[in-house]
Design a protein around this motif. Structure first.
Motif, short mmCIF file in Angstrom:
data_model
loop_
_atom_site.label_atom_id
_atom_site.label_comp_id
_atom_site.label_asym_id
_atom_site.label_seq_id
_atom_site.Cartn_x
_atom_site.Cartn_y
_atom_site.Cartn_z
N GLN A 141 -17.75 5.90 5.33
CA GLN A 141 -16.61 6.18 6.20
C GLN A 141 -16.89 7.29 7.20
O GLN A 141 -16.16 7.44 8.20
CB GLN A 141 -15.38 6.55 5.35
N LYS A 142 -17.92 8.06 6.95
CA LYS A 142 -18.27 9.15 7.86
C LYS A 142 -19.27 8.74 8.94
O LYS A 142 -19.66 9.56 9.77
CB LYS A 142 -18.84 10.34 7.07
N VAL A 143 -19.69 7.49 8.92
CA VAL A 143 -20.61 6.99 9.95
C VAL A 143 -19.80 6.63 11.18
O VAL A 143 -18.96 5.72 11.14
CB VAL A 143 -21.40 5.77 9.45
N ILE A 144 -20.03 7.34 12.29
CA ILE A 144 -19.19 7.17 13.47
C ILE A 144 -19.66 6.04 14.38
O ILE A 144 -18.93 5.63 15.29
CB ILE A 144 -19.09 8.47 14.28
N GLY A 145 -20.86 5.53 14.17
CA GLY A 145 -21.30 4.43 15.00
C GLY A 145 -22.79 4.19 14.93
O GLY A 145 -23.55 4.97 14.35
N VAL A 146 -23.19 3.08 15.55
CA VAL A 146 -24.59 2.68 15.64
C VAL A 146 -24.96 2.55 17.11
O VAL A 146 -24.27 1.85 17.87
CB VAL A 146 -24.83 1.32 14.93
N GLY A 147 -26.04 3.22 17.52
CA GLY A 147 -26.56 3.07 18.87
C GLY A 147 -27.84 2.26 18.82
O GLY A 147 -28.69 2.49 17.95
N ILE A 148 -27.97 1.30 19.72
CA ILE A 148 -29.19 0.49 19.82
C ILE A 148 -29.69 0.55 21.25
O ILE A 148 -28.90 0.40 22.19
CB ILE A 148 -28.95 -0.99 19.44
N VAL A 149 -30.98 0.79 21.41
CA VAL A 149 -31.58 0.74 22.75
C VAL A 149 -32.76 -0.21 22.72
O VAL A 149 -33.44 -0.35 21.70
CB VAL A 149 -32.01 2.14 23.25
N SER A 150 -32.99 -0.86 23.85
CA SER A 150 -34.10 -1.80 23.93
C SER A 150 -34.45 -2.02 25.40
O SER A 150 -33.89 -1.37 26.29
CB SER A 150 -33.75 -3.12 23.25
N ALA A 151 -35.35 -2.94 25.64
CA ALA A 151 -35.83 -3.19 26.99
C ALA A 151 -34.72 -3.74 27.88
O ALA A 151 -33.85 -4.48 27.44
CB ALA A 151 -36.99 -4.18 26.94
N GLY A 152 -34.77 -3.35 29.16
CA GLY A 152 -33.87 -3.90 30.14
C GLY A 152 -34.47 -5.15 30.77
O GLY A 152 -35.62 -5.51 30.49
N PRO A 153 -33.68 -5.86 31.57
CA PRO A 153 -32.32 -5.49 32.00
C PRO A 153 -31.27 -5.79 30.93
O PRO A 153 -31.48 -6.61 30.05
CB PRO A 153 -32.11 -6.38 33.23
N CYS A 154 -30.15 -5.04 31.05
CA CYS A 154 -29.05 -5.25 30.12
C CYS A 154 -27.74 -4.93 30.81
O CYS A 154 -27.73 -4.35 31.91
CB CYS A 154 -29.22 -4.39 28.86
N ASP A 155 -26.66 -5.29 30.17
CA ASP A 155 -25.32 -4.95 30.64
C ASP A 155 -24.70 -4.04 29.58
O ASP A 155 -24.17 -4.53 28.58
CB ASP A 155 -24.48 -6.21 30.83
N PRO A 156 -24.78 -2.72 29.76
CA PRO A 156 -24.28 -1.81 28.72
C PRO A 156 -22.77 -1.88 28.52
O PRO A 156 -22.28 -1.62 27.43
CB PRO A 156 -24.71 -0.42 29.22
#
Length: 404
Positions: A141-156
């Motif tokens: 419950q204390k995990v505020i989120g997951v960030g993922i990064v990878s190769a572009g192009p992308c639509d954030p």
């Protein structure tokens, strides 16, 4: 009504200023915070009292007296929240979990099953996230989120990957929504170059810089991201930062984008290997001449030989560095950022190449239209992009804090 909106906006802005100041300068006194933010001590005390009540901030001792009672110092409550960051590449999924101070408390990596398609990769990633959280025994419950990064192009904005050249059949893949649905945690998806720059601004050498440009130099290409006052400059339809597709040699090889002579056609593993292999076949002297199959030469062998003084390998790297520095110089001339940060596998894994790029870049400082050429290596090496994903999660959380 307008006055209420302005008042609410001001309180939210003050909260972010106060919280960010504590994060960057802890332990911090209320008086120091007030002086920095141009606020009254009473206003700061009101907000910090709510931060303390919500467990986001803790009292960490007493400071030096400047006349009167010693001030109580404040710091971030490290264990009140956690975040997950993932750097997705064609080779591996690198995961880190940090506490609220962005200190890494867990990390792991798994091979990316790219040949099995995006659905399998994302299912593996979601499983990796859930099992990693379980492994370290933190409160989910204390995990505020997951960030993922990878190769572009992308639509954030939509959290979608848009057909990067090295990810076949990954057109319009909804990475953010898929991970949210499979894990139950809020997710963010962005380009790896944005992550690399954000890590440096939030936790590294670019802390406090009004403007910074991050280069991400990997084995297959070059990416970039411009930060202005901590905000990513996206450009029209998110097209900014694609420095790898700026043309530096109109007579160069064809790029995956369809143009010729793009920077990343000149700064990549395959071109370097091909150049060294050709030199060996032509009989140029090298410690790699003893290799049985010149077509099987690896990047690691070239970098090791160059570090040991091999002329053929050093000359090839020198030429590649020259092209990269042209790209760096172009960014310095166009945007004049306070700092240019070099990251990615070609930099963090190979000290010799990083050294000559920085040296060549600094030589350009004397040129007439180059106002600033403060070029540095990244702070976090193989964890650079994953920590950048953490920064994206923390940034979103900071903006969403409501204490009333």
């Amino acid at each position: 009504m307008l006055g209420n909106i302005n008042s609410e906006t001001m309180r939210a802005t003050n909260l972010q200023v106060i919280f960010d100041y504590i994060r960057r300068n802890e332990p911090a006194s209320r008086r120091d915070i007030a002086e920095f933010g141009g606020l009254t001590v009473a206003a700061v005390s009101n907000i910090t009292s709510k931060l303390l009540a919500n467990g986001l901030v803790v009292e960490v001792g007493a400071g030096e007296s400047v006349g009167g009672r010693r001030p109580t110092l404040l710091g971030i409550n490290a264990d009140c929240r956690y975040a997950v960051g993932i750097d997705l590449t064609t080779k591996q999924m690198k995961l880190v979990i940090t506490n609220f101070k962005a200190q890494i408390i867990y990390e792991c990596a798994r091979e990316t099953p790219l040949d099995r398609g995006p659905d399998v990769v994302l299912a593996e990633m979601a499983h990796m996230i859930k099992t990693s959280i379980q492994a370290i025994g933190i409160d989910p419950q204390k995990v505020i989120g997951v960030g993922i990064v990878s190769a572009g192009p992308c639509d954030p904005e939509r959290g979608i990957m848009q057909s990067p050249p090295n990810f076949p059949d990954w057109g319009d893949v909804p990475i953010r929504d898929s991970i949210q649905e499979q894990t139950g945690y809020p997710a963010i998806f962005d380009k790896d170059s944005v992550g690399a720059a954000m890590a440096e601004y939030w936790f590294g050498k670019a802390d406090g810089c009004r403007s910074a440009f991050g280069f991400l130099i990997n084995r297959a290409g070059v990416g970039g991201a411009l930060l202005v006052d901590g905000e990513v400059f996206r450009g029209f339809r998110g097209g900014a930062g694609e420095v790898g597709h700026t043309i530096v040699d109109i007579h160069g090889a064809k790029c995956s984008c369809g143009n010729y002579g793009c920077l990343e056609t000149l700064v990549n593993e395959q071109r370097l290997i091909r150049e060294v292999s050709t030199g060996l076949k032509m009989g140029q002297k090298s410690t790699l001449s003893v290799v049985e199959d010149y077509d099987a030469i690896t990047l690691k062998q070239i970098m090791q030989a160059a570090g040991e003084g091999d002329t053929l390998c050093r000359d090839a790297l020198d030429r590649m560095a020259d092209y990269l520095v042209v790209g760096i110089r172009n960014i310095a001339t166009l945007f004049s950022p306070e700092m240019i940060v070099l990251s990615g596998g070609m930099i963090s894994k190979y000290a010799y190449f990083a050294k000559i790029v920085v040296e060549k870049a600094k030589q350009r400082q004397r040129e007439k239209f180059v106002k600033c050429m403060n070029v540095v290596e990244c702070s976090f090496h193989e964890n650079q992009c994953a920590l950048g994903a953490i920064a994206l999660v923390l940034e979103k959380f900071y903006r969403s804090i409501q204490l009333d």
